[in-house]
Design a protein around this motif. Structure first.
Motif, PDB file in Angstrom:
ATOM      1  N   ALA A  41      56.117  19.613 -17.983  1.00  0.00           N
ATOM      2  CA  ALA A  41      55.923  20.822 -17.178  1.00  0.00           C
ATOM      3  C   ALA A  41      57.003  20.938 -16.116  1.00  0.00           C
ATOM      4  CB  ALA A  41      54.537  20.790 -16.521  1.00  0.00           C
ATOM      5  N   ALA A  45      59.825  23.807 -15.838  1.00  0.00           N
ATOM      6  CA  ALA A  45      59.949  24.533 -14.570  1.00  0.00           C
ATOM      7  C   ALA A  45      61.388  24.507 -14.065  1.00  0.00           C
ATOM      8  CB  ALA A  45      59.015  23.921 -13.530  1.00  0.00           C
ATOM      9  N   LEU A  74      59.321  29.306 -24.470  1.00  0.00           N
ATOM     10  CA  LEU A  74      57.990  29.031 -25.006  1.00  0.00           C
ATOM     11  C   LEU A  74      58.076  28.137 -26.246  1.00  0.00           C
ATOM     12  CD1 LEU A  74      54.968  29.555 -24.749  1.00  0.00           C
ATOM     13  CD2 LEU A  74      55.251  31.490 -26.278  1.00  0.00           C
ATOM     14  N   GLY A 111      55.272  36.654 -27.354  1.00  0.00           N
ATOM     15  CA  GLY A 111      55.818  36.434 -26.016  1.00  0.00           C
ATOM     16  C   GLY A 111      57.104  37.205 -25.808  1.00  0.00           C
ATOM     17  N   GLY A 136      51.075  43.903  -6.551  1.00  0.00           N
ATOM     18  CA  GLY A 136      51.662  42.930  -7.477  1.00  0.00           C
ATOM     19  C   GLY A 136      51.339  41.508  -7.084  1.00  0.00           C
ATOM     20  N   VAL A 137      51.463  41.220  -5.778  1.00  0.00           N
ATOM     21  CA  VAL A 137      51.196  39.856  -5.301  1.00  0.00           C
ATOM     22  C   VAL A 137      49.735  39.498  -5.553  1.00  0.00           C
ATOM     23  CG1 VAL A 137      51.008  38.403  -3.252  1.00  0.00           C
ATOM     24  CG2 VAL A 137      53.018  39.838  -3.586  1.00  0.00           C
ATOM     25  N   VAL A 141      48.486  36.544  -7.988  1.00  0.00           N
ATOM     26  CA  VAL A 141      47.697  35.432  -7.450  1.00  0.00           C
ATOM     27  C   VAL A 141      46.322  35.375  -8.122  1.00  0.00           C
ATOM     28  CG1 VAL A 141      46.543  34.534  -5.392  1.00  0.00           C
ATOM     29  CG2 VAL A 141      48.898  35.343  -5.252  1.00  0.00           C
ATOM     30  N   VAL A 144      46.639  33.941 -11.577  1.00  0.00           N
ATOM     31  CA  VAL A 144      46.849  32.493 -11.551  1.00  0.00           C
ATOM     32  C   VAL A 144      45.557  31.767 -11.176  1.00  0.00           C
ATOM     33  CG1 VAL A 144      48.055  30.640 -10.361  1.00  0.00           C
ATOM     34  CG2 VAL A 144      49.294  32.679 -11.074  1.00  0.00           C
ATOM     35  N   VAL A 147      43.086  31.749 -14.129  1.00  0.00           N
ATOM     36  CA  VAL A 147      43.485  30.783 -15.159  1.00  0.00           C
ATOM     37  C   VAL A 147      43.314  29.354 -14.649  1.00  0.00           C
ATOM     38  CG1 VAL A 147      45.388  29.991 -16.588  1.00  0.00           C
ATOM     39  CG2 VAL A 147      45.034  32.421 -16.259  1.00  0.00           C
ATOM     40  N   ALA A 148      43.649  29.162 -13.363  1.00  0.00           N
ATOM     41  CA  ALA A 148      43.512  27.822 -12.800  1.00  0.00           C
ATOM     42  C   ALA A 148      42.059  27.369 -12.776  1.00  0.00           C
ATOM     43  CB  ALA A 148      44.094  27.773 -11.390  1.00  0.00           C
ATOM     44  N   VAL A 150      39.730  28.347 -14.800  1.00  0.00           N
ATOM     45  CA  VAL A 150      39.355  28.017 -16.180  1.00  0.00           C
ATOM     46  C   VAL A 150      39.939  26.668 -16.571  1.00  0.00           C
ATOM     47  CG1 VAL A 150      39.603  28.702 -18.584  1.00  0.00           C
ATOM     48  CG2 VAL A 150      39.128  30.412 -16.838  1.00  0.00           C
ATOM     49  N   ALA A 151      41.199  26.458 -16.152  1.00  0.00           N
ATOM     50  CA  ALA A 151      41.857  25.206 -16.533  1.00  0.00           C
ATOM     51  C   ALA A 151      41.195  24.005 -15.892  1.00  0.00           C
ATOM     52  CB  ALA A 151      43.325  25.258 -16.129  1.00  0.00           C
ATOM     53  N   ALA A 153      38.106  23.791 -14.965  1.00  0.00           N
ATOM     54  CA  ALA A 153      36.657  23.750 -15.150  1.00  0.00           C
ATOM     55  C   ALA A 153      36.263  22.375 -15.666  1.00  0.00           C
ATOM     56  CB  ALA A 153      36.224  24.822 -16.142  1.00  0.00           C
ATOM     57  N   ALA A 155      34.322  19.337 -17.580  1.00  0.00           N
ATOM     58  CA  ALA A 155      33.855  19.240 -18.961  1.00  0.00           C
ATOM     59  C   ALA A 155      32.437  19.798 -19.058  1.00  0.00           C
ATOM     60  CB  ALA A 155      33.868  17.787 -19.410  1.00  0.00           C
ATOM     61  N   ARG A 156      32.232  20.660 -20.015  1.00  0.00           N
ATOM     62  CA  ARG A 156      30.941  21.329 -20.144  1.00  0.00           C
ATOM     63  C   ARG A 156      30.210  20.728 -21.331  1.00  0.00           C
ATOM     64  NH1 ARG A 156      29.756  26.087 -23.009  1.00  0.00           N
ATOM     65  NH2 ARG A 156      31.922  26.311 -23.542  1.00  0.00           N
TER      66      ARG A 156
ATOM     67  N   ARG B   8      33.261  20.157 -23.943  1.00  0.00           N
ATOM     68  CA  ARG B   8      34.502  20.924 -23.907  1.00  0.00           C
ATOM     69  C   ARG B   8      35.352  20.403 -22.764  1.00  0.00           C
ATOM     70  NH1 ARG B   8      35.089  27.031 -21.885  1.00  0.00           N
ATOM     71  NH2 ARG B   8      35.110  25.890 -19.925  1.00  0.00           N
ATOM     72  N   LEU B  14      46.973  23.041 -20.791  1.00  0.00           N
ATOM     73  CA  LEU B  14      46.404  24.217 -20.117  1.00  0.00           C
ATOM     74  C   LEU B  14      46.835  24.251 -18.652  1.00  0.00           C
ATOM     75  CD1 LEU B  14      44.547  26.661 -20.032  1.00  0.00           C
ATOM     76  CD2 LEU B  14      42.614  25.138 -19.729  1.00  0.00           C
ATOM     77  N   LEU B  29      57.952  37.827  -7.843  1.00  0.00           N
ATOM     78  CA  LEU B  29      57.586  38.664  -6.692  1.00  0.00           C
ATOM     79  C   LEU B  29      58.384  38.285  -5.448  1.00  0.00           C
ATOM     80  CD1 LEU B  29      53.733  38.752  -7.207  1.00  0.00           C
ATOM     81  CD2 LEU B  29      55.263  40.721  -7.263  1.00  0.00           C
ATOM     82  N   PRO B  42      55.416  34.989 -21.677  1.00  0.00           N
ATOM     83  CA  PRO B  42      54.919  34.327 -22.906  1.00  0.00           C
ATOM     84  C   PRO B  42      53.899  33.230 -22.617  1.00  0.00           C
ATOM     85  CG  PRO B  42      57.287  34.592 -22.997  1.00  0.00           C
ATOM     86  CD  PRO B  42      56.887  34.958 -21.605  1.00  0.00           C
TER      87      PRO B  42
END
Lengths: 161, 429
Positions: A41, A45, A74, A111, A136-137, A141, A144, A147-148, A150-151, A153, A155-156, B8, B14, B29, B42
């Motif tokens: 990562a 970056a 990607l 993509g 936009g900001v 935010v 992100v 998604v963060a 969700v990422a 979360a 273990a369920r 899960r 991720l 931005l 992407p």
């Protein structure tokens, strides 16, 4: 290839681009060698930062090749993560491999199209301002954060009916 | 629908993609360049697609079976897992969690893909490396989503019993007890009676049956002579398995040797119509009364599968055993590493009670390291000398002791015992 794409120019800027690209390649190499996803990562970056600096130092016009670069990023990231997935001596169906390849190719194409839409939208005659930039900001935010969440979360566990 | 607990979890990918997409969008931005948003787009697309398309995989049914439930050591068992599902599962990793002693020949784990309304049979050959009673059928299933952002894993339990019997060796001849029993068998006792084995000739006395008259001898001697015969009798054999302690190195140990020898001996004695019993003497005491027949073979083999070393400091002697477990005039074949004082004393006690005893010592010496320095080597020599002294003690009491480490055949160990018994004399008084 992405790291060293047009890194030359003014000597100081060229060195900066070269160092960013080199760092990216180094981190990706470390990540691949040690199967360390965080290093991958960081490497990706760094490569993105190199492209960002190159764009920032270049002309004010939008680079028409940017969708190709984005798809390339990607693709590199997907192949890198595929390389460091836990490997076991498993007997695999050919169909599983084909599905994975199709998914990677499909998301790279998707993509690239999405990046092209972004590039096209950037060329639209919209007059920016504080309000539009704030929207936009907030949108970025919020995206992100969602998604963060969700990422991260936990273990369920549940018992299906 | 299979009921199981599905877990899960997010993969590192991720988090990394989220960070990359977020960095790109915020940098776009901050810097005010849309190209950076295009670079991040992407990654964001993969996140959106991956998270929205990720569905919990569901199996409609699963069955697991083995082609045999009883096999011999080193045999191969064919197992089949049948999976049924309604919705497609792009990637399903199936791992059969095998207990120690069983190994998959190939194909474990396996990665498969299931389409709509699919039924898939997975064949897996299992190699039985060690004897034991196993339960097979714990599967670990894992299914990542199409982009590898989330992964679902769960257990599938379709357990089936599998008994792996020790593969004993073929024995040409067996040890014979000093005394036989009253039932018919394959052994020739010292006594005389109704039978077919020739014993001797003697003059006819009133009461002898005419059919026993030896006409050739009668014609030669001029007076009636009869043929004496030995009857065919069976014997009682008790296999005494010492399970107090064992010497073990990696996959091999003295208990494995003992169980293998016990299986061979029991099978062969029962084949010759003898009655065989089993005493597993250790931290846990189990016994099987003497009996004969094919059913007894499986009783003994099943009991042997349960034999294990159970550490205990409680003092135990043979008084704990019921009388029927050790019938009089039985041949007691002790399979012991002679490591535990309780087993050593119990065997001496058996001899003192007049049992016909033979000790096959499962040698722990190959499992004991030689030692790194002088003191270790000295300690080992002392230990070997003490073992030699213990063997001498048994021999003085008329108990044959033979050391067996599995490198030579069990038959040769039995021959050594037989040679000792041939020259040994029982001393009474």
């Amino acid at each position: 290839m992405l790291a060293f794409a047009r890194p030359t120019g003014a000597s100081a800027e060229g060195l900066l681009l070269l160092s960013l690209g080199g760092s990216g390649v180094l981190w990706v190499g470390v990540g691949l060698a040690s199967r360390w996803s965080a290093a991958l990562a960081v490497g990706i970056a760094f490569l993105g930062a190199e492209q960002g600096v190159r764009v920032g130092l270049g002309s004010s016009t939008v680079d028409p090749w940017m969708p190709v670069y984005a798809a390339g990023f990607l693709l590199a990231a997907e192949l890198a993560w595929w390389s460091i997935e836990p490997r076991v001596a498993a007997w695999s169906d050919l169909e599983v491999l084909l599905r994975r390849l199709l998914a990677i190719v499909g998301c790279c194409i998707g993509g690239a199209i999405l990046a092209a839409l972004v590039v096209l939208a950037a060329g639209a005659p919209l007059h920016g301002g504080f309000g539009l930039e704030l929207v936009g900001v907030v949108a970025a935010v919020a995206a992100v954060v969602v998604v963060a969440v969700v990422a991260r979360a936990p273990a369920r566990e549940h018992v299906p009916e | 629908m299979i009921e199981s607990t599905t877990r899960r979890s997010a993969t590192p990918k991720l988090g990394a993609y989220t960070a990359l997409a977020g960095l790109g969008l915020i940098a776009a931005l901050v810097v005010g360049r849309p190209e950076l948003a295009a670079l991040a787009a992407p990654f964001a697309l993969v996140l959106i697609l991956g998270l929205s398309l990720a569905n919990e995989p569901k199996l409609e049914g699963a069955a697991f079976g083995l082609d045999r439930e009883r096999v011999l050591e080193d045999d191969t068992v064919e197992s089949t897992l049948i999976l049924r599902n309604e919705r497609p599962i792009g990637r399903l990793e199936v791992l059969l969690d095998l207990p120690e002693g069983l190994a998959a020949e190939k194909g474990n784990p396996r990665i498969i893909s299931l389409g709509w309304h699919a039924r898939r049979e997975l064949d897996l050959a299992l190699r039985c490396d060690r004897w034991g009673a196993y339960v097979v059928g714990d599967f670990v299933l894992r299914s990542p989503d199409v982009f590898g952002l989330l992964v679902y894993d769960w257990w599938l339990e379709r357990r089936r019993p599998l008994k792996v019997y020790p593969r004993g060796e073929a024995l040409r001849s067996l040890l014979r007890p000093l005394e036989t029993q009253a039932f018919a068998g394959s052994q020739v006792p010292r006594s005389r009676g109704e039978g077919i084995e020739f014993a001797d000739l003697r003059p006819f006395v009133p009461g002898d049956r005419v059919r026993r008259v030896n006409w050739r001898a009668t014609a030669r001697r001029g007076e009636p002579w009869v043929t004496e015969t030995h009857p065919e009798r069976n014997s009682d054999v008790v296999i005494f398995l010492d399970t107090f302690l064992e010497a073990r190195h990696r996959d091999e140990g003295t208990l494995d040797l003992a169980v293998s020898a016990a299986a061979s001996l029991a099978t062969h004695y029962l084949r010759e119509k003898d009655r065989v019993g089993l005493v597993s003497f250790g931290g846990v005491i189990n016994w099987l009364n003497v009996s004969s027949g094919a059913v007894q073979v499986y009783r003994i083999l099943d009991s042997l599968l349960d034999a294990e070393i159970f550490l205990s400091y409680a003092w135990k002697d043979i008084d704990l055993l019921p009388v029927r477990a050790l019938p009089p005039q039985a041949l007691v074949l002790a399979l012991s590493p002679l490591l535990d004082e309780r087993a050593v004393r119990s065997l001496l006690d058996l001899r003192a009670r007049g049992f016909d005893l033979a000790v096959i010592e499962m040698s722990p010496v190959p499992f004991a390291p030689a030692g790194r320095d002088h003191l270790d080597r000295l300690a080992r020599r002392l230990w070997l000398l003490r073992r030699e002294a213990l063997r001498s003690r048994y021999l003085r009491l008329g108990v044959p002791v033979v050391e067996w480490d599995g490198d030579v055949s069990l038959q040769s160990a039995l021959e050594e015992v037989r040679r000792f018994k041939r020259h040994a004399r029982v001393v009474h008084g």
